[in-house]
Design a protein around this motif. Structure first.
Motif, PDB file in Angstrom:
ATOM      1  N   HIS A   1       0.868  -1.179   0.000  1.00  0.00           N
ATOM      2  CA  HIS A   1       0.000   0.000   0.000  1.00  0.00           C
ATOM      3  C   HIS A   1       0.903   1.226   0.000  1.00  0.00           C
ATOM      4  CE1 HIS A   1       0.988  -0.428   4.191  1.00  0.00           C
ATOM      5  NE2 HIS A   1       0.191   0.516   4.632  1.00  0.00           N
TER       6      HIS A   1
ATOM      7  N   HIS B   1       1.013   3.971   2.311  1.00  0.00           N
ATOM      8  CA  HIS B   1       1.264   4.825   3.481  1.00  0.00           C
ATOM      9  C   HIS B   1       2.740   5.235   3.481  1.00  0.00           C
ATOM     10  CE1 HIS B   1      -2.540   3.332   5.771  1.00  0.00           C
ATOM     11  NE2 HIS B   1      -2.786   4.349   4.965  1.00  0.00           N
TER      12      HIS B   1
ATOM     13  N   ASP C   1       5.238   5.090   5.374  1.00  0.00           N
ATOM     14  CA  ASP C   1       6.317   4.184   5.793  1.00  0.00           C
ATOM     15  C   ASP C   1       6.592   3.098   4.752  1.00  0.00           C
ATOM     16  OD1 ASP C   1       3.678   3.555   6.659  1.00  0.00           O
ATOM     17  OD2 ASP C   1       4.423   1.980   7.989  1.00  0.00           O
ATOM     18  N   HIS C   2       5.819   3.075   3.660  1.00  0.00           N
ATOM     19  CA  HIS C   2       6.026   2.063   2.618  1.00  0.00           C
ATOM     20  C   HIS C   2       6.470   2.684   1.287  1.00  0.00           C
ATOM     21  CE1 HIS C   2       4.231  -1.085   5.217  1.00  0.00           C
ATOM     22  NE2 HIS C   2       3.726   0.006   5.767  1.00  0.00           N
TER      23      HIS C   2
ATOM     24  N   HIS D   1      -7.086  -2.682   6.744  1.00  0.00           N
ATOM     25  CA  HIS D   1      -6.143  -1.613   7.063  1.00  0.00           C
ATOM     26  C   HIS D   1      -6.766  -0.327   6.533  1.00  0.00           C
ATOM     27  CE1 HIS D   1      -2.166  -0.290   8.242  1.00  0.00           C
ATOM     28  NE2 HIS D   1      -2.010   0.357   7.106  1.00  0.00           N
TER      29      HIS D   1
ATOM     30  N   ASP E   1       0.854  -4.623   7.842  1.00  0.00           N
ATOM     31  CA  ASP E   1      -0.229  -3.649   7.896  1.00  0.00           C
ATOM     32  C   ASP E   1      -1.590  -4.324   7.732  1.00  0.00           C
ATOM     33  OD1 ASP E   1       2.319  -2.281   7.149  1.00  0.00           O
ATOM     34  OD2 ASP E   1       1.081  -0.528   7.533  1.00  0.00           O
TER      35      ASP E   1
END
Ligand SMILES: [Zn+2]
Ligand SMILES: [Zn+2]
Length: 428
Positions: free
Chosen positions: A109, A111, A113-114, A189, A210
């Motif tokens: 995904h 977000h 942090d990814h 999520h 996640d």
């Protein structure tokens, strides 16, 4: 295939602070004083440091999600958290520096942090490199473009030197890349995330980061259990404690203990706690590991699910071909050698080298052989086990698979060894 963790945190990069570093130095020096290691001798000090618990001589790492799976002809990157910067530095020591690199990138995904490591992924700037980007969320290309908008970043996506090809996948679609087959399932999520099941030959790795498991009844979990079934490794979102996962409903994360239940139901061989909370210290993450192991021990003494924590730089080689491997680890203060594959005449030299080295580094300590990963043993392997007793202070053997135990019985050697059901049964 080889798995490597480049970033293991969730939410935001969290570099280790000065206080935990001081604590590690204090713990190391205290232990040095206790054991009387010769501090004038560099080799003795190095051996001593190598033998310290993981929480003392190392750290889990603070970079956010990024992993690689690699075979001789395929490189697959999962997510582009800040760990991707370090991956890029490594790839620039290889063909990617000359613009001859090829890799696939799968996104769970988008977000922060990814994705946040992507603008710092140097191979993307080198003309000639080619990347195939796979994603279920339709907006992944837009997000990568937007996070390099000139208002927030000096270099723009459109100006990157490398070639990018985007491949939108459907939910549940399976993609084949060489000998790899990669399927996905939707996780609960905020904004949705997708878990990936990677199969190569008989090796199976599942990345399920996640994901929240709000309802724990069997009908609700069944689709996940089916998707994770028989995995050699399940990399699991363990950002929260169980208590937190109940309180922080809809935050989209899970815990090690919930992972343990799912891993057990899915007959997963190894559960890896992942996506650590940015506020968690090494000690707290290791405590969560300990709790998960304890929970599994109390829960079911029959089929052991190995549990580990993901840490930066950790590499795991999967081999359904059965090649023998030894992996050294410090598990709750016990020096362990995890044995994998076929322990036969071709394996004894590798085994004895490890035993001699570990025996020298850890004099006067119990060395535990964890046999959970052994596929089979021959008489040559049993013979090597007998020899190993002479090279270490005290040898304990745990998690012996029934077929391996039977060979030890047939060779009349069971009583030569201290055999325990699991790691937690070894006295120390
Ligand atoms: Zn995340
Ligand atoms: Zn997320």
């Amino acid at each position: 295939m080889k798995l490597k963790f480049w970033g293991v945190r969730g939410s935001i990069p969290s570099p280790i602070q000065s206080q935990p570093i001081s604590q590690k130095i204090v713990a190391a020096l205290t232990e040095a004083g206790r054991t009387g290691v010769n501090l004038q001798n560099k080799e003795a000090v190095e051996a001593f440091v190598a033998g310290l618990p993981f929480t003392v001589n190392s750290t889990i790492g603070g970079n956010t999600t990024c992993l690689t799976l690699e075979s001789t002809d395929q490189l697959i990157i999962f997510d582009a958290g800040s760990g991707m910067r370090e991956l890029g530095r490594y790839l620039m020591t290889r063909e990617f520096a000359e613009g001859k690199g090829r890799a696939a990138i799968f996104f769970t995904h988008t977000h922060w942090d990814h994705i946040q490591g992507f603008p710092f992924f140097v191979p993307a700037f080198i003309p000639g490199n080619e990347f195939d980007v796979y994603h279920v969320h339709p907006y992944v290309p837009d997000v990568l473009n937007d996070q390099m908008d000139s208002r927030v970043f000096p270099a723009q996506f459109a100006a990157l030197g490398a070639t990018f090809r985007f491949h939108k996948m459907d939910v549940g679609e399976t993609v084949s890349l060489g000998a790899f087959s990669i399927s996905n399932i939707e996780l609960q999520h905020p904004g949705k995330a997708y878990a990936y099941r990677v199969e190569k030959g008989e090796d199976v790795v599942v990345l399920a980061t996640d994901g929240e498991y709000k309802r724990l009844d069997h009908p609700s979990l069944k689709q996940y259990i089916d998707f994770y079934r028989d995995a050699d490794m399940l990399i699991f979102d363990a950002q929260f404690s169980v208590r937190e996962s109940f309180i922080k409903e809809d935050w989209g994360h899970s815990s090690g203990l919930i992972g343990a239940d799912i891993a057990r139901a899915a007959k997963v061989k190894r559960l890896v706690l992942f996506h650590h909370d940015p506020t968690s210290t090494d000690d707290e993450i290791m405590a969560a590991l300990q709790q998960t192991r304890e929970y599994l021990t109390h829960h079911d003494r029959r089929g052991p699910v190995m549990v580990d924590v993901a840490r930066e730089g950790w590499e795991v080689v999967f081999n359904s071909a059965g090649d023998f491997q030894v992996e050294e680890a410090n598990v709750d203060g016990l020096i362990c050698l995890h044995l994998f594959g076929q322990f036969d005449a071709r394996a004894t030299e590798t085994f004895m080298r490890s035993i001699v080295r570990v025996g020298q580094a850890h004099q006067n300590e119990t060395i535990v052989l964890n046999m959970a990963g052994l596929q089979e043993i021959s008489v040559a392997g049993v013979r090597a086990l007998l020899e190993a007793r002479g090279d270490v202070y005290n040898l304990a053997i745990v998690n012996v698979p029934p077929n391996v135990y039977r060979v030890m019985e047939l060779s009349g050697t069971v009583d030569f060894f201290a055999i325990y059901p699991g790691l937690s049964d070894v006295p120390h």
